[in-house]
Write a protein that holds these residues in place. Structure first.
Motif, PDB file in Angstrom:
ATOM      1  N   SER A 292      -5.282  -5.048   8.313  1.00 53.44           N
ATOM      2  CA  SER A 292      -6.645  -4.818   8.811  1.00 53.44           C
ATOM      3  C   SER A 292      -6.732  -3.489   9.542  1.00 53.44           C
TER       4      SER A 292
ATOM      5  N   VAL B 115      -6.767  -0.698   6.976  1.00 50.62           N
ATOM      6  CA  VAL B 115      -8.098  -0.571   6.372  1.00 50.62           C
ATOM      7  C   VAL B 115      -9.033   0.179   7.316  1.00 50.62           C
TER       8      VAL B 115
ATOM      9  N   ILE C 285     -11.535  -0.169  -1.464  1.00 45.23           N
ATOM     10  CA  ILE C 285     -11.295  -1.317  -0.585  1.00 45.23           C
ATOM     11  C   ILE C 285     -12.234  -2.458  -0.929  1.00 45.23           C
TER      12      ILE C 285
ATOM     13  N   ARG D 260     -10.830  -6.261  -2.040  1.00 48.44           N
ATOM     14  CA  ARG D 260     -10.799  -7.392  -1.124  1.00 48.44           C
ATOM     15  C   ARG D 260     -11.978  -8.345  -1.247  1.00 48.44           C
TER      16      ARG D 260
ATOM     17  N   TRP E  12      -1.699  -1.806  -1.531  1.00 50.06           N
ATOM     18  CA  TRP E  12      -1.417  -1.548  -0.123  1.00 50.06           C
ATOM     19  C   TRP E  12      -0.488  -0.341   0.030  1.00 50.06           C
TER      20      TRP E  12
END
Length: 379
Positions: free
Chosen positions: A266, A269, A288, A292, A360
């Motif tokens: 988190s 991001v 992103i 997600r 990632w």
């Protein structure tokens, strides 16, 4: 003045109380209108549990004591002889918002300790749906839906918008208002969570209409603080139910349900969204969001990786300067596996978890290049 905060409990994030309180204080500095007291009272009523804080605030004098000072009645921002004590009290509350404790959830009662009341329907607990309906009811009671649904008044016979139609136009499902959580399937439940994020708007002023018991009327709406509060409360609800989705708090998918990640991811991001250069920010946001989203697919994950790989390709010279010949390893996976070029000799028989790892890794590398670019600029 030194407040005793021990009797006050927060119902809001501390940062939201501080930002809304600071806005009230700034506005009061620019005008002699004493209506800031009404706005402050409205904020305290909403943001703090119970009535203790409101009672303490209201007990303070509305007007300063008489004085021989000819300038005392024209203190900027306080109106004509408006209460300095109230302003000092409210200013300290706002400045010390971070010291307030959050209102505690009651310890489990007998049925919960005995494992009752936890019936499930599919993957979403029915109790969670009812809790969400109650949460929306609380927002409605505080006037957060008045801007879109309207508000009844005994002195106004105008026809109000049809709330069910308002929701239907957005979600494409009729007859969802009043809320009946026992009838929802999972898609409807999640859809309503996202719809109400876009509908709520906080009233910063209210007045009581006593005639015929009409009640509170709300005005001065703003959706920014309302959505912050809504996301905070809904995400708490989802987390307590063990649901692995949350409303995104930033990015292209703001206010949409996304997969929950650990704190480190988190944080990654957040940095990638907020520290990327303007020429790549839109692509980072899009990647992103593709990756997600609650409805993400293998193809959308591939597209997200390809987008990030494109950014790294543009920064290949920078990477080569820092990594030497090893920079080629960053692109080998994207080129040799079934991601970018989709050639017949590329490998495609890998688990979806492999896509997660690549995404990632690439997002972390984009964030690394952001820092390299920033350090080069600083030099």
């Amino acid at each position: 003045m030194s407040l005793d905060l021990s009797n006050y409990e927060l119902l809001w994030p501390a940062e939201l109380l501080a930002s809304e309180g600071e806005r009230i204080l700034r506005a009061s500095d620019r005008t002699s209108d004493s209506s800031w007291v009404d706005r402050a009272t409205c904020l305290i009523t909403e943001a703090l549990a119970g009535t203790t804080a409101v009672a303490d605030f209201e007990e303070l004098p509305d007007r300063d004591a008489p004085t021989d000072d000819p300038w005392s009645s024209t203190t900027p921002g306080l109106g004509s002889r408006a209460g300095m004590a109230k302003r000092q009290w409210f200013t300290e509350l706002v400045n010390r918002a971070g010291e307030l404790r959050q209102a505690a959830t009651p310890r489990p009662y007998w049925p919960q300790r005995r494992g009752r009341g936890l019936s499930h329907d599919g993957s979403t607990p029915r109790d969670t749906r009812r809790d969400f309906a109650r949460l929306v009811g609380e927002f409605e009671d505080k006037g957060y839906l008045v801007e879109v649904f309207g508000e009844e008044c005994v002195d106004d016979n105008s026809e109000l918008p049809d709330a069910a139609e308002v929701i239907d136009r957005r979600l494409g499902i009729p007859d969802l208002w009043p809320l009946t959580p026992e009838t929802w399937d999972e898609d409807t439940f999640y859809g309503l969570i996202e719809v109400f994020h876009d509908l709520v708007s906080r009233p910063r002023m209210r007045r009581y209409h006593s005639y015929s018991g009409c009640g509170w009327h709300h005005s001065e709406f703003h959706n920014g603080p309302a959505r912050i509060l809504y996301r905070w409360k809904v995400n708490q609800l989802l987390r307590s139910a063990g649901i692995e989705y949350e409303l995104a708090t930033e990015g292209e998918d703001l206010g949409r349900l996304v997969a929950v990640t650990d704190d480190a991811r988190s944080s990654l991001v957040h940095r990638a969204l907020n520290e990327s250069a303007p020429n790549i920010t839109a692509r980072v946001r899009h990647a992103i969001a593709l990756f997600r989203g609650r409805d993400t697919t293998v193809e959308s994950k591939r597209s997200a990786i390809v987008t990030l790989a494109g950014i790294l390709e543009e920064r290949r010279a920078l990477l080569k300067d820092k990594l030497g010949k090893d920079e080629g390893a960053l692109f080998e996976i994207a080129n040799r596996y079934d991601l970018r070029h989709r050639k017949a000799d590329q490998r495609g028989d890998y688990d979806e978890a492999f896509l997660d790892w690549i995404f990632w890794w690439y997002l972390g590398t984009v964030e690394l290049t952001n820092r390299l670019v920033a350090s080069r600029t600083a030099d």
